[in-house]
Motif scaffolding. Structure first.
Motif, PDB file in Angstrom:
ATOM      1  N   LYS A 178       0.826  -1.208   0.000  1.00  0.00           N
ATOM      2  CA  LYS A 178       0.000   0.000   0.000  1.00  0.00           C
ATOM      3  C   LYS A 178       0.865   1.264   0.000  1.00  0.00           C
ATOM      4  N   ALA A 179       1.857   1.298   0.896  1.00  0.00           N
ATOM      5  CA  ALA A 179       2.659   2.512   1.051  1.00  0.00           C
ATOM      6  C   ALA A 179       3.517   2.818  -0.170  1.00  0.00           C
ATOM      7  N   SER A 201       5.594   5.876   7.151  1.00  0.00           N
ATOM      8  CA  SER A 201       6.235   6.259   8.422  1.00  0.00           C
ATOM      9  C   SER A 201       5.787   5.404   9.600  1.00  0.00           C
ATOM     10  N   ALA A 202       4.721   4.615   9.404  1.00  0.00           N
ATOM     11  CA  ALA A 202       4.207   3.786  10.503  1.00  0.00           C
ATOM     12  C   ALA A 202       5.224   2.748  10.969  1.00  0.00           C
ATOM     13  N   VAL A 203       6.191   2.397  10.110  1.00  0.00           N
ATOM     14  CA  VAL A 203       7.172   1.373  10.486  1.00  0.00           C
ATOM     15  C   VAL A 203       8.357   1.967  11.241  1.00  0.00           C
ATOM     16  N   GLN A 204       8.492   3.292  11.250  1.00  0.00           N
ATOM     17  CA  GLN A 204       9.717   3.899  11.767  1.00  0.00           C
ATOM     18  C   GLN A 204       9.927   3.655  13.261  1.00  0.00           C
ATOM     19  N   ILE A 205       8.955   4.016  14.069  1.00  0.00           N
ATOM     20  CA  ILE A 205       9.113   3.868  15.522  1.00  0.00           C
ATOM     21  C   ILE A 205       9.209   2.396  15.932  1.00  0.00           C
ATOM     22  N   PRO A 206       8.318   1.508  15.433  1.00  0.00           N
ATOM     23  CA  PRO A 206       8.449   0.091  15.812  1.00  0.00           C
ATOM     24  C   PRO A 206       9.823  -0.493  15.490  1.00  0.00           C
ATOM     25  N   LYS A 252       2.596   9.065   5.189  1.00  0.00           N
ATOM     26  CA  LYS A 252       2.115   8.756   6.540  1.00  0.00           C
ATOM     27  C   LYS A 252       2.056   7.247   6.754  1.00  0.00           C
ATOM     28  N   GLU A 253       1.590   6.524   5.724  1.00  0.00           N
ATOM     29  CA  GLU A 253       1.534   5.062   5.825  1.00  0.00           C
ATOM     30  C   GLU A 253       2.942   4.476   5.973  1.00  0.00           C
ATOM     31  N   SER A 307      11.402   7.329   5.223  1.00  0.00           N
ATOM     32  CA  SER A 307      11.470   8.773   4.967  1.00  0.00           C
ATOM     33  C   SER A 307      11.461   9.078   3.478  1.00  0.00           C
ATOM     34  N   VAL A 308      12.186   8.260   2.693  1.00  0.00           N
ATOM     35  CA  VAL A 308      12.230   8.480   1.239  1.00  0.00           C
ATOM     36  C   VAL A 308      11.221   7.600   0.502  1.00  0.00           C
TER      37      VAL A 308
END
Length: 419
Positions: free
Chosen positions: A36-37, A187-192, A184-185, A95-96
């Motif tokens: 999706k992202a 970036s959902a993987v960044q913190i985890p 936004k989609e 980010s990219v």
């Protein structure tokens, strides 16, 4: 080597089985999320699994050679460091919003996992009596099964979103609006993954500062005749092939489960995923139950029994209709539970100084997971999904052959291992 040191080492190494089980079983979450992202096709999104299996295949032999020189502890630390690096790279990849960057990060994580599995599996078998090696390895692998159950739930909770736009909705959005949504989609993987990287790096630091018992080559080696050496080498080759077939069967059974449930029993995807979650919980419990049973049943014998049961269950899944076929396939997960660690421990038994290299060859066999699913898909396209499940049934038959060859070998206690 003192008993307390061994127990501490077993506990610490067991935690690694959870680490790589968690990392590898995030792939089912990443595949739909990155599709999706990054706006991918189904074929492109499937490269998530490919990156992992290729990483295992490429790095297994170098990992074995590295450990031959620097030991198990060195291999484990390198593996954890690579895993942490790959996890941290998810931040700039998101980010990219570059799919190639994501695949590179996954490949690096897989290379680290190859080091961990090549080191931790044989190390666990060496930390105690060779007679109980399969028992210890199945116990440790039980936590891998626990991770396989937990990871998709945790990953889905913190990574997946409930927003799923159709192609028509995306095409109707302004370019800047669509880009903001996709960013936004991603970036959902960044913190985890930052958290995963930090935890793994912390574990590497703890292991670096911890004194672990090293099983040296001269401790592993035993005086054997040429005939015995030839027999062990032949068993290793059979073990590598058996692991290749087993991993192929495991991935086939799990990866096509939801499609099987939909086609054969008319179960929609979301309810079918619950059936799969229950089946994977059975896989986890099977590891613990199998570990207990090995106190009373020889590992090779239990492996043979489970293979026969699985061939029978897969044939039922092929012949039955409706939910009964799905239930039969769910049962396969339980009886697959002990296969990987049992094949591994039987394959490297008695290799002595060749244990590290032998371990790397068995880990390379994980590439079977990249070979057999396309074969199942091909058969399904030509016939139907039920007939295609004969592919894992054939795989289990070869594992059965490996188990039967090991039943003829009397397990010996290697007195050369220090206690």
């Amino acid at each position: 080597m003192s008993k307390d040191k061994k127990l501490f080492a077993v506990g610490l190494i067991t935690s690694l089985f959870f680490v790589w089980g968690f990392a590898l079983n995030l792939n089912p979450i990443l595949i739909p999320h990155l599709k999706k992202a990054c706006q991918l096709t189904d074929l492109q999104s499937s490269l998530v699994d490919s990156a992992s299996y290729i990483g295992y295949f490429v790095m297994a032999i170098p990992a074995g050679l590295f450990m031959k020189r620097f030991g198990y502890k060195g291999g484990i630390i390198v593996g954890l460091t690579l895993c942490a690096l790959g996890a941290f790279l998810f931040y700039p990849a998101a980010s990219v919003r570059s799919y190639a960057f994501f695949l590179t990060a996954l490949f690096i994580i897989a290379c680290g996992l190859a080091f961990l599995e090549t080191a931790a599996n044989p190390y666990m078998t060496a930390l105690g009596d060779p007679e109980s090696a399969a028992f210890r390895l199945n116990f440790a692998q039980s936590f891998n099964g626990l991770a396989a159950t937990v990871a998709p739930y945790v990953g889905g909770l913190f990574i997946l979103s409930e927003t799923n736009l159709t192609a028509a909705q995306e095409s109707s959005m302004a370019p800047s609006q669509l880009s903001a949504y996709l960013n936004k989609e991603a970036s959902a993987v960044q913190i985890p993954f930052l958290i995963i990287g930090a935890v793994v790096l912390l574990l590497a630091i703890i292991l670096y500062k911890t004194s672990l018992p090293e099983i040296a080559d001269d401790e592993e080696a035993a005086v054997t005749s040429q005939a015995e050496t030839s027999s062990k080498t032949k068993n290793l080759v059979l073990g590598v092939i058996a692991q290749f077939f087993y991993v192929g069967a495991q991935v086939c059974v799990s990866s096509f489960f939801i499609r099987f449930a939909g086609k054969v029993a008319g179960i929609p995807q979301k309810p079918a995923s619950i059936f799969l979650a229950i089946a994977l919980a059975g896989f986890m419990s099977g590891r613990f139950i199998g570990t207990f049973l090995m106190k009373y049943i020889r590992p090779a014998k239990l492996l043979a029994i489970y293979c026969v049961i699985n061939v029978f269950l897969v044939i039922l899944a092929v012949m039955l209709h409706g939910k009964l076929a799905v239930y039969a396939l769910m049962g396969v997960e339980f009886f697959m539970s002990i296969m990987f660690p049992t094949i591994f421990s039987l394959s490297i038994r008695g290799l002595g100084a060749k244990t590290k290299l032998g371990s790397s060859l068995v880990i390379m066999a994980i590439v079977g997971g990249a070979v057999f699913p396309p074969l199942l898909g091909f058969v399904s396209d030509k016939t139907n999904i039920q007939v295609a499940y004969l592919v894992p049934a054939v795989c289990f038959l070869f594992v059965l052959y490996f188990a039967l060859t090991n039943l003829r070998v009397k397990e010996k206690v290697d007195m050369s291992v220090a206690h």
